[in-house]
Design an enzyme around this catalytic site. Structure first.
Site, PDB file in Angstrom:
ATOM      1  N   ASP A 194     -22.679 -13.545  -3.343  1.00 17.94           N
ATOM      2  CA  ASP A 194     -21.224 -13.593  -3.517  1.00 17.94           C
ATOM      3  C   ASP A 194     -20.908 -14.576  -4.643  1.00 17.94           C
ATOM      4  O   ASP A 194     -21.789 -15.297  -5.123  1.00 17.94           O
ATOM      5  CB  ASP A 194     -20.622 -14.069  -2.180  1.00 17.94           C
TER       6      ASP A 194
ATOM      7  N   GLU B  11     -19.466 -14.171 -10.184  1.00 16.34           N
ATOM      8  CA  GLU B  11     -18.807 -13.723 -11.441  1.00 16.34           C
ATOM      9  C   GLU B  11     -19.157 -14.629 -12.621  1.00 16.34           C
ATOM     10  O   GLU B  11     -19.218 -14.098 -13.728  1.00 16.34           O
ATOM     11  CB  GLU B  11     -17.290 -13.671 -11.240  1.00 16.34           C
TER      12      GLU B  11
ATOM     13  N   ASP C 197     -12.581  -8.610  -2.414  1.00 10.95           N
ATOM     14  CA  ASP C 197     -11.576  -9.012  -1.415  1.00 10.95           C
ATOM     15  C   ASP C 197     -10.341  -8.129  -1.449  1.00 10.95           C
ATOM     16  O   ASP C 197      -9.322  -8.465  -2.048  1.00 10.95           O
ATOM     17  CB  ASP C 197     -11.185 -10.478  -1.638  1.00 10.95           C
TER      18      ASP C 197
HETATM   19  O1  MIG Z   1     -14.085 -17.778  -1.595  1.00 10.29           O
HETATM   20  O2  MIG Z   1     -17.998 -16.295   1.754  1.00 10.29           O
HETATM   21  O3  MIG Z   1     -15.612 -11.742  -1.304  1.00 10.29           O
HETATM   22  O4  MIG Z   1     -16.559 -11.287   1.256  1.00 10.29           O
HETATM   23  O5  MIG Z   1     -16.419 -13.438   3.088  1.00 10.29           O
HETATM   24  C1  MIG Z   1     -14.352 -16.751  -0.689  1.00 10.29           C
HETATM   25  C2  MIG Z   1     -16.655 -16.142   2.080  1.00 10.29           C
HETATM   26  C3  MIG Z   1     -15.820 -16.490  -0.651  1.00 10.29           C
HETATM   27  C4  MIG Z   1     -15.558 -14.090  -0.904  1.00 10.29           C
HETATM   28  C5  MIG Z   1     -16.161 -12.775  -0.536  1.00 10.29           C
HETATM   29  C6  MIG Z   1     -15.976 -12.541   0.934  1.00 10.29           C
HETATM   30  C7  MIG Z   1     -16.619 -13.652   1.727  1.00 10.29           C
HETATM   31  C8  MIG Z   1     -16.016 -14.991   1.312  1.00 10.29           C
HETATM   32  N1  MIG Z   1     -16.178 -15.186  -0.131  1.00 10.29           N
END
Ligand code: MIG
Length: 817
Positions: free
Chosen positions: A426, A429, A502
């Site tokens: 995650d 980016e 999200d």
């Molecule tokens: O700042 O890990 O898209 O699926 O549950 C949020 C917590 C960070 C974003 C992801 C989401 C995940 C969440 N993450």
């Protein structure tokens, strides 16, 4: 045949490429700043193997014949090309193709057996045509560039003619209508929490689009990792432009004429998704976060007591100690090994999240090691790139450095030992709180082709999940790892699946998710899904159920929700929702052999998994605007319900005959029909002539030994082929040809239906029999003959299907009136 083919070098001087052409990581700049410069007239051409170098006396353009149908164009403003390197295209092993160079008064022409690339002498316009001299793509103005005084290098631009009825598809995950016509998009990977309709940029950068004009398709893959813009007739209705803030103007022209060919050829360049473990095609349950251990175990138990199948359960960031990657919060998870083992015993695979931010903390081994070995990214003046993310102050590994990737891959050792089956990357980016992402001046090793974050930003996430995947692959020995990433660039499909990020619990987002999955699928990212139910906000039971129904036909099926929302398991909404959710998740498990075979078709042959109807019938103009219905593989047509309270909806069926999956009624394609949509169903149609393989319902993959495979045979009055792929489902033995690729050929007449089976490969499944189910027979059979043997014990079921069993090794079946 053209005589020049015998002498492939009739015009250009043949040169040794190495001697004359310098390839640099950085372009050499001239003295005068250049405001905007266009290519002039072509003054000369040289050849080197499959490359042709054209010049206007200063700039050079390289035209490379990659395959019969793919031609690459590159521009070097001062005649010096950048060194060949691409994260998207590993290496084109150029197949021996026949090509030749011709010229006449007006143009040079590089031709293969299927494509001509024309370079107009007077103004350097480049165009492409097919063997019938039909022009498929042409420059509207010559390629141009503008000096980037701040950073060096150039802004580079390509501009093509945009036709009146031309439609555009692709570009990955854009949250807009399927046809991109009339819009402008940016590629710059962005953490886009709760993104909205038409919001751009989003999480991924896939600089590949498909054009469809007058029923003929071609693709453009602009392999440039800098921030890039695509304009599909937005600024000027007659122009399609793409440009980037740096790097090289380098694009691949990919010939059609079918959209499907374009997608397959794009995969030839960028690779396909490896076969996932079979369980990864099952249902996954996620939430931010399930903790402590007792919570995880009770959710798992909920699935088994509710008898709702599930294969994957996820641990979001709270499983870690202070969000430090590769650690555990021992208060919440005192004995992870034991928990994962217990979950596994009950059929659950554990998937854990891993983010790129590494907490600055000298008592934390990952940080310490990374610091010692200088693996973290630095700014232009050598300061470390520091920023806040979940763990607090963090530094970030430079995943564009192969040594860092190797190290990172090894860090998964302990997680693998503990029994973790998959990893979720995650925030790659990369996302940084407050700032959004890294500043432009962060430096990257870029596999030896050093550059700033401007160049590396869009590939950072892809290189992270690459390191993750390659590490897991080594550590898991012969087992297939499961990986999922949020960010990525073209080629990411070689390493991971994706989810759309999200999203929001709204009907609009269900609609958007449907488009995004179709778009990702046709943009080379086949293994994709949405957060079922919507990440933020609260779905009601109806929305959640409609989303599960769509999710059952998403390549990747996972429910996920933010931490501040109510419980979100398939049974959370009570009846009638639980029963319907169960029915659709069960359906997913019944269809697993079909879905797995479709995946093989992708992996081996480069077909997309989801196929918008325009991809199947590109010659039907009205299909350009259709974005609700799609097929999964080529046999199942699905049209999700995306409005509350909808009791029926129109569905377009492509030409041919289709069976309503729920009623077995036959419907004629080539137009719209109204289909009832009570909450219990969504429109699902099966192509006539299909052989749809089916597994018994299991609570998880491997729960039971498969004793027989059901083959649903849908009658057609013409010949139709279907495929079934079988293998161990969790090893890489398929790379050694240990698999079975079966082909079924169904053909029907008024008094006879034949089914033939052929097989290829070295795998032997353990079950013995097929359970045939004949649907839509236009006559009552009197006799069924299988490989010369007459069968009499076939039965007529209540729903008017004929059923019988026979060995999986059959070759030929005749069903006689
Ligand atoms: O700042 O890990 O898209 O699926 O549950 C949020 C917590 C960070 C974003 C992801 C989401 C995940 C969440 N993450």
């Amino acid at each position: 045949m053209d005589e020049n083919i015998l002498n492939p070098n009739p015009i250009g001087k043949i040169i040794e490429e190495e001697e004359e052409f310098h390839h640099l990581n950085n372009p050499v700049l001239g003295l005068k700043p250049i405001v905007k410069k266009y290519l002039g007239s072509v003054t000369d051409v040289k050849e080197a193997g499959n490359k042709f170098f054209f010049t206007d006396s200063e700039a050079r353009v390289e035209v490379t014949v990659v395959t019969d149908e793919i031609i690459r164009v590159r521009l070097a403003p001062h005649g010096v090309f950048l060194e060949e390197f691409s994260y998207a295209v590993p290496k084109h092993d150029q197949k021996a193709v026949v090509f030749s160079l011709h010229q006449d008064e007006n143009e040079y022409r590089v031709s293969t057996n299927t494509v001509n690339c024309h370079i107009r002498k007077i103004d350097f316009h480049i165009s492409f045509s097919d063997t019938q001299d039909h022009v498929t793509s042409q420059d509207s103005v010559p390629m141009h560039w503008e000096e980037n005084t701040q950073f060096g290098g150039y802004y580079v631009f390509g501009t093509k003619v945009c036709h009146h009825d031309e439609a555009f598809y692709g570009l990955g995950d854009k949250a807009s209508d399927l046809n991109l016509r009339g819009r402008r998009f940016k590629n710059w990977n962005t953490d886009a929490y709760s993104f909205g309709w038409n919001q751009d940029p989003l999480y991924r950068s896939i600089p590949f689009y498909i054009s469809l004009n007058e029923g003929i398709a071609h693709g453009i893959f602009f392999d440039n990792t800098f921030k890039a813009t695509f304009d599909f007739g937005a600024e000027d209705r007659t122009k399609t432009s793409f440009w980037a803030d740096g790097g090289e103007l380098q694009y691949y022209y990919i010939h059609g004429p079918h959209m499907m060919d374009v997608v397959k050829r794009y995969h030839l360049l960028t690779g396909t998704h490896p076969m996932p473990p079979l369980w990864a095609l099952g249902y996954h349950q996620c939430r931010w976060s399930y903790y402590p251990e007792t919570k995880v175990m009770s959710v798992a138990k909920g699935f088994r007591t509710n008898q709702i199948p599930c294969d994957g359960i996820y641990l979001d960031i709270d499983y870690m100690d202070g969000y430090r990657c590769f650690t555990w919060n021992r208060k919440y998870f005192p004995d992870p090994k034991k928990m994962i083992k217990e979950l596994a015993a009950d059929g659950f695979k554990t998937v854990v999240i891993i983010d790129p931010g590494i907490r600055v903390d000298d008592n934390y081994s990952v940080f310490k090691e990374g610091k010692e070995k200088r693996y973290f990214c630095r700014r232009c003046d050598d300061y470390f790139m520091e920023g806040h993310v979940w763990p607090g102050r963090c530094q970030f590994p430079d995943f564009t450095n192969p040594e860092v990737r190797e190290w990172w891959g090894g860090l998964f050792d302990e997680l693998v030992q503990l029994g973790v089956a998959g990893v979720w990357n995650d925030m790659n980016e990369p996302a940084v709180f407050g700032a959004g992402t890294f500043p432009d001046d962060v430096r990257h090793q870029y596999d030896g082709f050093r550059g700033s974050h401007r160049k590396a930003h869009n590939v950072y996430g892809m290189q992270m999940v690459r390191a993750t995947y390659e590490g897991l692959r080594k550590l898991m020995k012969n087992k297939r790892p499961f990986t999922i990433t949020r960010a990525g660039y073209s080629g990411l499909q070689r390493y991971a699946s994706v989810w759309t990020g999200d999203n929001v619990a709204s009907w609009e987002h269900l609609r958007l998710g449907n488009i995004q999955c179709q778009r990702l699928s046709m943009s080379g990212v086949p293994f994709c899904g949405t957060d079922i139910g919507g990440f933020s906000g609260e779905p009601d039971g109806e929305l959640f159920t409609r989303w599960i129904q769509f999710g059952a036909f998403s390549p990747f099926m996972r429910a996920h929700s933010a931490g501040d929302t109510k419980e979100r398991e398939p049974w959370s909404f009570g009846e009638p929702y639980t029963a319907i959710n169960r029915k659709f998740i069960e359906l997913r498990y019944r269809l697993l052999p079909y879905m797995y075979s479709t995946f093989w078709e992708h992996h081996r042959y480069g077909f997309p998994i989801l196929r918008p109807v325009v991809l199947q019938e590109q010659d039907v103009l009205t299909n350009q605007a259709r974005q609700d219905e799609f097929t999964y593989g080529d046999k199942i047509l699905v049209c999700p319900v995306m409005e509350p309270g909808q009791t029926s909806r129109p569905v377009y069926l492509p030409k041919g005959q289709w069976y309503n999956f729920w009623t077995n009624e036959i419907a004629q394609g080539g137009g719209e029909i109204m289909v009832p949509t009570p909450l219990e169903t969504i429109p699902v149609f099966i192509k006539a002539g299909a052989v749809l393989p089916e597994y018994p319902i299991m609570q998880y993959v491997g729960e039971k030994e498969i004793e027989e495979v059901k083959l649903n045979v849908y009658y057609a009055d013409h010949e139709v082929n279907s495929f079934l792929f079988e293998d161990y489902g969790e090893t890489f033995a398929y790379e050694q040809d240990i698999y079975l690729e079966k082909k079924f050929i169904v053909n029907g007449k008024n008094n006879l239906v034949t089914i033939e089976q052929t097989m290829e490969g070295l795998y032997t499944p353990r079950y013995e029999n097929y359970h045939f189910r004949l649907i839509g027979l236009p006559f009552a059979p009197t006799k069924i003959i299988v490989d010369g043997k007459t069968i009499t014990d076939f039965v007529l079921t209540e729903d008017k299907c004929y059923e019988f069993k026979f060995s999986k090794n059959f070759k030929h079946i005749e069903i006689l009136k």
